[in-house]
Design a protein around this motif. Structure first.
Motif, PDB file in Angstrom:
ATOM      1  N   TRP A   4      -2.006   7.555  -5.581  1.00 46.71           N
ATOM      2  CA  TRP A   4      -3.352   8.050  -5.343  1.00 46.71           C
ATOM      3  C   TRP A   4      -3.266   9.559  -5.134  1.00 46.71           C
ATOM      4  CZ3 TRP A   4      -1.469   4.143  -2.010  1.00 46.71           C
ATOM      5  CH2 TRP A   4      -0.845   4.617  -0.873  1.00 46.71           C
ATOM      6  N   GLU A   5      -4.392  10.225  -5.385  1.00 43.71           N
ATOM      7  CA  GLU A   5      -4.412  11.672  -5.160  1.00 43.71           C
ATOM      8  C   GLU A   5      -4.548  11.976  -3.678  1.00 43.71           C
ATOM      9  OE1 GLU A   5      -6.979  13.991  -7.629  1.00 43.71           O
ATOM     10  OE2 GLU A   5      -6.048  13.227  -9.453  1.00 43.71           O
ATOM     11  N   GLN A   6      -5.402  11.202  -3.024  1.00 48.42           N
ATOM     12  CA  GLN A   6      -5.538  11.304  -1.572  1.00 48.42           C
ATOM     13  C   GLN A   6      -5.946   9.933  -1.056  1.00 48.42           C
ATOM     14  OE1 GLN A   6      -8.424  14.423  -1.236  1.00 48.42           O
ATOM     15  NE2 GLN A   6     -10.161  13.050  -1.430  1.00 48.42           N
ATOM     16  N   PHE A   7      -5.424   9.567   0.076  1.00 50.63           N
ATOM     17  CA  PHE A   7      -5.725   8.270   0.668  1.00 50.63           C
ATOM     18  C   PHE A   7      -6.823   8.490   1.692  1.00 50.63           C
ATOM     19  CE2 PHE A   7      -5.337   4.472   3.168  1.00 50.63           C
ATOM     20  CZ  PHE A   7      -4.925   3.517   2.251  1.00 50.63           C
ATOM     21  N   ASP A   8      -8.048   8.046   1.350  1.00 48.26           N
ATOM     22  CA  ASP A   8      -9.172   8.257   2.250  1.00 48.26           C
ATOM     23  C   ASP A   8     -10.070   7.025   2.267  1.00 48.26           C
ATOM     24  OD1 ASP A   8     -10.345   8.531  -0.235  1.00 48.26           O
ATOM     25  OD2 ASP A   8     -10.796  10.657  -0.012  1.00 48.26           O
ATOM     26  N   ARG A   9     -11.343   7.220   2.551  1.00 48.85           N
ATOM     27  CA  ARG A   9     -12.209   6.073   2.799  1.00 48.85           C
ATOM     28  C   ARG A   9     -12.382   5.149   1.604  1.00 48.85           C
ATOM     29  NH1 ARG A   9     -18.113   8.650   3.984  1.00 48.85           N
ATOM     30  NH2 ARG A   9     -18.681   9.208   1.868  1.00 48.85           N
ATOM     31  N   ILE A  15      -9.230  -1.803  -0.008  1.00 51.04           N
ATOM     32  CA  ILE A  15      -8.316  -2.706   0.713  1.00 51.04           C
ATOM     33  C   ILE A  15      -9.105  -3.684   1.574  1.00 51.04           C
ATOM     34  CG2 ILE A  15      -6.557  -2.809   2.524  1.00 51.04           C
ATOM     35  CD1 ILE A  15      -5.500  -0.103   1.339  1.00 51.04           C
ATOM     36  N   GLY A  16     -10.086  -3.180   2.323  1.00 52.16           N
ATOM     37  CA  GLY A  16     -10.899  -4.041   3.187  1.00 52.16           C
ATOM     38  C   GLY A  16     -11.682  -5.082   2.411  1.00 52.16           C
ATOM     39  N   ILE A  80      -8.556  -6.258  -8.929  1.00 54.72           N
ATOM     40  CA  ILE A  80      -8.131  -7.440  -8.179  1.00 54.72           C
ATOM     41  C   ILE A  80      -9.179  -7.783  -7.117  1.00 54.72           C
ATOM     42  CG2 ILE A  80      -6.383  -8.287  -6.556  1.00 54.72           C
ATOM     43  CD1 ILE A  80      -4.327  -6.660  -8.260  1.00 54.72           C
ATOM     44  N   MET A  81      -9.803  -6.756  -6.541  1.00 53.86           N
ATOM     45  CA  MET A  81     -10.851  -6.951  -5.544  1.00 53.86           C
ATOM     46  C   MET A  81     -12.061  -7.661  -6.150  1.00 53.86           C
ATOM     47  SD  MET A  81     -13.113  -4.007  -3.637  1.00 53.86           S
ATOM     48  CE  MET A  81     -13.964  -3.537  -5.124  1.00 53.86           C
ATOM     49  N   PHE A  82     -12.417  -7.334  -7.401  1.00 50.05           N
ATOM     50  CA  PHE A  82     -13.586  -7.933  -8.040  1.00 50.05           C
ATOM     51  C   PHE A  82     -13.356  -9.378  -8.477  1.00 50.05           C
ATOM     52  CE2 PHE A  82     -14.996  -3.469  -8.997  1.00 50.05           C
ATOM     53  CZ  PHE A  82     -16.171  -3.544  -8.261  1.00 50.05           C
TER      54      PHE A  82
END
Length: 167
Positions: A4-9, A15-16, A80-82
């Motif tokens: 990832w470029e940045q791990f943020d919200r 993940i949630g 995978i979430m969908f």
């Protein structure tokens, strides 16, 4: 592929939602067979991937998923979430025993509202960024189409006999 470029919200959101969606599969009563569970998961994954690679970041490039135009590991996790949503829609369809056309229409409209609400939250969490004139409201047509196809596909699949287990 990058991590990832940045791990943020938006990564936390993916993940949630993935945890919640798969927990729902395990916790809610199952009204369809394991074969249809797998079929629903594959269909949910495939339909999300299809739309993201055509109208999303692919051919038409109307929206960006997650932080970057580059393919991130979080993008794979997004598909995978969908996946569970195809299964959950069909499972609830069987749980509610929807047979009449009017009830089915309301059911699809209800899931469209759920999809639009989830998409709104995804945009707010910066998981989806619209571009090139694409508007959030266009998702309504996408949800109506994919959910109608999902139910039609399931109804057709139910008519095809499942292979017997070998002894």
């Amino acid at each position: 592929m990058i991590m990832w470029e940045q791990f943020d919200r938006n990564e936390w959101f993916v993940i949630g939602m993935t945890v919640v969606a798969y927990a729902a599969i395990w916790l809610l009563p199952r009204k369809i067979s394991a074969a249809y569970l797998i079929l629903g998961l594959v269909w949910g994954f495939a339909s999300a991937t299809l739309f993201d690679f055509t109208i999303g970041g692919g051919l038409m490039d109307f929206y960006r998923v997650n932080d970057s135009d580059r393919y991130e590991i979080t993008d794979l996790l997004t598909y995978i979430m969908f996946a569970p949503f195809g299964y959950l829609m069909v499972n609830m369809y069987e749980l509610l025993r929807i047979e009449k056309r009017a009830a089915l229409t309301l059911y699809i409209l209800g899931w469209t509202i759920v999809g639009v609400a989830a998409q709104w939250v995804a945009a707010w969490m910066q998981m989806t960024t619209y571009q090139r004139g694409y508007r959030f409201e266009y998702n309504i047509a996408v949800f109506l189409l994919i959910q109608t196809v999902t139910i039609c596909f399931y109804r057709y699949a139910k008519q095809v006999p499942l292979p017997n287990k070998r002894s």
